[in-house]
Design a protein around this motif. Structure first.
Motif, PDB file in Angstrom:
ATOM      1  N   GLY A 136      27.410   5.784 -14.861  1.00 41.84           N
ATOM      2  CA  GLY A 136      28.571   6.273 -14.133  1.00 41.84           C
ATOM      3  C   GLY A 136      28.566   5.943 -12.651  1.00 41.84           C
ATOM      4  N   ALA A 137      27.430   5.471 -12.141  1.00 45.73           N
ATOM      5  CA  ALA A 137      27.334   5.151 -10.713  1.00 45.73           C
ATOM      6  C   ALA A 137      28.108   3.872 -10.400  1.00 45.73           C
ATOM      7  N   ILE A 138      28.436   3.726  -9.119  1.00 44.07           N
ATOM      8  CA  ILE A 138      28.999   2.463  -8.638  1.00 44.07           C
ATOM      9  C   ILE A 138      27.829   1.591  -8.197  1.00 44.07           C
ATOM     10  N   LYS A 149      28.137 -29.561  -8.241  1.00 46.63           N
ATOM     11  CA  LYS A 149      27.063 -28.819  -8.898  1.00 46.63           C
ATOM     12  C   LYS A 149      27.009 -27.402  -8.325  1.00 46.63           C
ATOM     13  N   VAL A 150      26.588 -26.489  -9.182  1.00 45.60           N
ATOM     14  CA  VAL A 150      26.525 -25.081  -8.817  1.00 45.60           C
ATOM     15  C   VAL A 150      25.091 -24.724  -8.456  1.00 45.60           C
ATOM     16  N   ILE A 151      24.942 -23.986  -7.364  1.00 41.46           N
ATOM     17  CA  ILE A 151      23.624 -23.496  -6.950  1.00 41.46           C
ATOM     18  C   ILE A 151      23.547 -22.018  -7.310  1.00 41.46           C
ATOM     19  N   PHE A 152      22.505 -21.671  -8.088  1.00 40.40           N
ATOM     20  CA  PHE A 152      22.351 -20.297  -8.542  1.00 40.40           C
ATOM     21  C   PHE A 152      21.331 -19.562  -7.691  1.00 40.40           C
ATOM     22  N   GLY A 153      21.560 -18.262  -7.522  1.00 35.94           N
ATOM     23  CA  GLY A 153      20.543 -17.395  -6.964  1.00 35.94           C
ATOM     24  C   GLY A 153      19.569 -17.000  -8.068  1.00 35.94           C
ATOM     25  N   PRO A 154      18.461 -16.348  -7.722  1.00 37.56           N
ATOM     26  CA  PRO A 154      17.445 -15.996  -8.711  1.00 37.56           C
ATOM     27  C   PRO A 154      17.819 -14.811  -9.575  1.00 37.56           C
ATOM     28  N   GLY A 155      18.899 -14.106  -9.218  1.00 43.18           N
ATOM     29  CA  GLY A 155      19.326 -12.980 -10.034  1.00 43.18           C
ATOM     30  C   GLY A 155      18.775 -11.649  -9.569  1.00 43.18           C
ATOM     31  N   THR A 156      19.559 -10.587  -9.818  1.00 46.37           N
ATOM     32  CA  THR A 156      19.128  -9.210  -9.569  1.00 46.37           C
ATOM     33  C   THR A 156      19.111  -8.492 -10.903  1.00 46.37           C
ATOM     34  N   SER A 157      17.963  -7.878 -11.211  1.00 47.76           N
ATOM     35  CA  SER A 157      17.824  -7.143 -12.464  1.00 47.76           C
ATOM     36  C   SER A 157      18.362  -5.731 -12.291  1.00 47.76           C
ATOM     37  N   LEU A 158      19.291  -5.337 -13.151  1.00 44.07           N
ATOM     38  CA  LEU A 158      19.941  -4.022 -13.083  1.00 44.07           C
ATOM     39  C   LEU A 158      19.640  -3.226 -14.345  1.00 44.07           C
ATOM     40  N   SER A 159      19.245  -1.975 -14.152  1.00 47.19           N
ATOM     41  CA  SER A 159      19.097  -1.043 -15.279  1.00 47.19           C
ATOM     42  C   SER A 159      20.006   0.140 -15.040  1.00 47.19           C
ATOM     43  N   VAL A 160      20.848   0.462 -16.017  1.00 46.84           N
ATOM     44  CA  VAL A 160      21.709   1.619 -15.944  1.00 46.84           C
ATOM     45  C   VAL A 160      21.150   2.652 -16.916  1.00 46.84           C
ATOM     46  N   ILE A 161      20.699   3.765 -16.357  1.00 38.50           N
ATOM     47  CA  ILE A 161      19.995   4.772 -17.160  1.00 38.50           C
ATOM     48  C   ILE A 161      20.975   5.796 -17.702  1.00 38.50           C
ATOM     49  N   PRO A 162      20.954   6.040 -19.037  1.00 33.83           N
ATOM     50  CA  PRO A 162      21.899   7.028 -19.623  1.00 33.83           C
ATOM     51  C   PRO A 162      21.636   8.438 -19.110  1.00 33.83           C
ATOM     52  N   ARG A 201      36.312  -3.205 -14.600  1.00 38.89           N
ATOM     53  CA  ARG A 201      35.385  -2.415 -13.776  1.00 38.89           C
ATOM     54  C   ARG A 201      34.666  -3.262 -12.723  1.00 38.89           C
ATOM     55  N   PHE A 202      34.908  -4.547 -12.718  1.00 36.02           N
ATOM     56  CA  PHE A 202      34.184  -5.458 -11.828  1.00 36.02           C
ATOM     57  C   PHE A 202      35.080  -5.935 -10.682  1.00 36.02           C
ATOM     58  N   THR A 203      34.507  -5.934  -9.471  1.00 37.20           N
ATOM     59  CA  THR A 203      35.193  -6.485  -8.301  1.00 37.20           C
ATOM     60  C   THR A 203      34.240  -7.422  -7.593  1.00 37.20           C
ATOM     61  N   ALA A 204      34.692  -8.651  -7.367  1.00 35.65           N
ATOM     62  CA  ALA A 204      33.907  -9.619  -6.608  1.00 35.65           C
ATOM     63  C   ALA A 204      34.511  -9.725  -5.212  1.00 35.65           C
ATOM     64  N   GLN A 205      33.635  -9.812  -4.228  1.00 38.06           N
ATOM     65  CA  GLN A 205      34.070  -9.862  -2.839  1.00 38.06           C
ATOM     66  C   GLN A 205      33.315 -10.976  -2.128  1.00 38.06           C
ATOM     67  N   VAL A 206      34.033 -11.777  -1.365  1.00 37.74           N
ATOM     68  CA  VAL A 206      33.400 -12.856  -0.609  1.00 37.74           C
ATOM     69  C   VAL A 206      33.754 -12.694   0.861  1.00 37.74           C
ATOM     70  N   ASP A 207      32.764 -12.735   1.708  1.00 42.01           N
ATOM     71  CA  ASP A 207      32.976 -12.718   3.153  1.00 42.01           C
ATOM     72  C   ASP A 207      32.354 -13.998   3.700  1.00 42.01           C
ATOM     73  N   ASP A 243      31.853   2.784 -12.604  1.00 43.31           N
ATOM     74  CA  ASP A 243      31.563   3.512 -13.838  1.00 43.31           C
ATOM     75  C   ASP A 243      30.546   2.732 -14.691  1.00 43.31           C
ATOM     76  N   SER A 244      29.399   2.471 -14.114  1.00 48.18           N
ATOM     77  CA  SER A 244      28.402   1.631 -14.785  1.00 48.18           C
ATOM     78  C   SER A 244      27.960   2.242 -16.119  1.00 48.18           C
ATOM     79  N   GLN A 245      27.703   1.359 -17.077  1.00 46.36           N
ATOM     80  CA  GLN A 245      27.326   1.745 -18.428  1.00 46.36           C
ATOM     81  C   GLN A 245      25.941   1.178 -18.762  1.00 46.36           C
TER      82      GLN A 245
END
Lengths: 111, 113
Positions: free
Chosen positions: A16-18, A98-111, A60-66, A78-80
């Protein structure tokens, strides 16, 4: 310095968190920005792509670029528990470059 | 009804061997890619083909050779495998060469012993 950087986490939030996921990039020529979601042992799945600065919303997703600060964000409302995954941001100079990727952020949403 | 499929899913082999990974897409796309994701999770482009023509060829050892028999298939052949080749290899596809909307396969986890 990597061209696209992310805090690898892990990030743990209650259901449920943002959630705010962030990326920085160094190449000012980047114009296209993407967010991919990758579940464990699966391929990346495109969530959203945006062009230049501004916001883009999809459910539920919003992408923002500055572009002035070279900062990319993904907000999840409202994370699930099913949102638990690694989120990869990516950038490109054009939609055909070509696309350059970041290494990623691991997300855990706890019930 | 899998969109982008890869075979095999897992590949364990000895150093010095030659192996191939196959990729097929049924999305009607004309552009296909190979990516390597290392142990630190960085996903890096290796090659891309558009209508069977090599478009992107990153700095990759020439032991890696892609082959595209048709628009729907892109295979990756690796000669003389080395320990450092251990990674997950992803195939992806897109329409009209657009890199901002790519569809990825499930990956092939290669372990070189």
């Amino acid at each position: 310095q990597k061209e696209v950087e992310q805090d690898p986490g892990p990030l743990s939030v209650p259901e449920g968190a943002i959630v705010s996921l962030n990326c920085t990039y160094s190449n000012s020529a980047f114009q296209y920005f993407m967010w991919y979601r990758q579940y464990s042992r699966k391929g990346p799945e495109l969530l959203m792509y945006t062009y230049s600065s501004g916001n883009k919303e999809d459910g539920r997703f919003t992408a923002q670029v500055d572009k002035s600060s070279k900062y990319i964000s993904l907000f999840i409302r409202d994370s699930q528990p099913s949102d638990s995954a690694t989120y990869l941001c990516a950038a490109g100079k054009t939609s055909y470059d070509k696309v350059i990727f970041g290494p990623g952020t691991s997300l855990s949403v706890i019930p | 009804d899998t969109a982008v499929s890869q075979t095999p899913k897992y590949l364990v082999t000895q150093m010095g061997n030659d192996k191939s990974i196959k990729c097929e897409q049924n999305l009607g796309h004309d552009t296909m890619y190979w990516y390597k994701q290392d142990s630190k999770k960085f996903l890096k482009i290796m090659f891309s083909y558009n209508n069977k023509e090599l478009i992107i060829n990153e700095t990759v050892p020439n032991r890696f050779s892609p082959k595209s028999p048709d628009k729907a298939h892109l295979n990756l052949h690796i000669n003389s495998l080395e320990l450092g080749d251990s990674a997950v290899y992803f195939c992806a596809s897109s329409l009209n060469g657009r890199t901002d909307t790519q569809y990825f396969g499930p990956g092939t986890r290669l372990t070189v012993l």
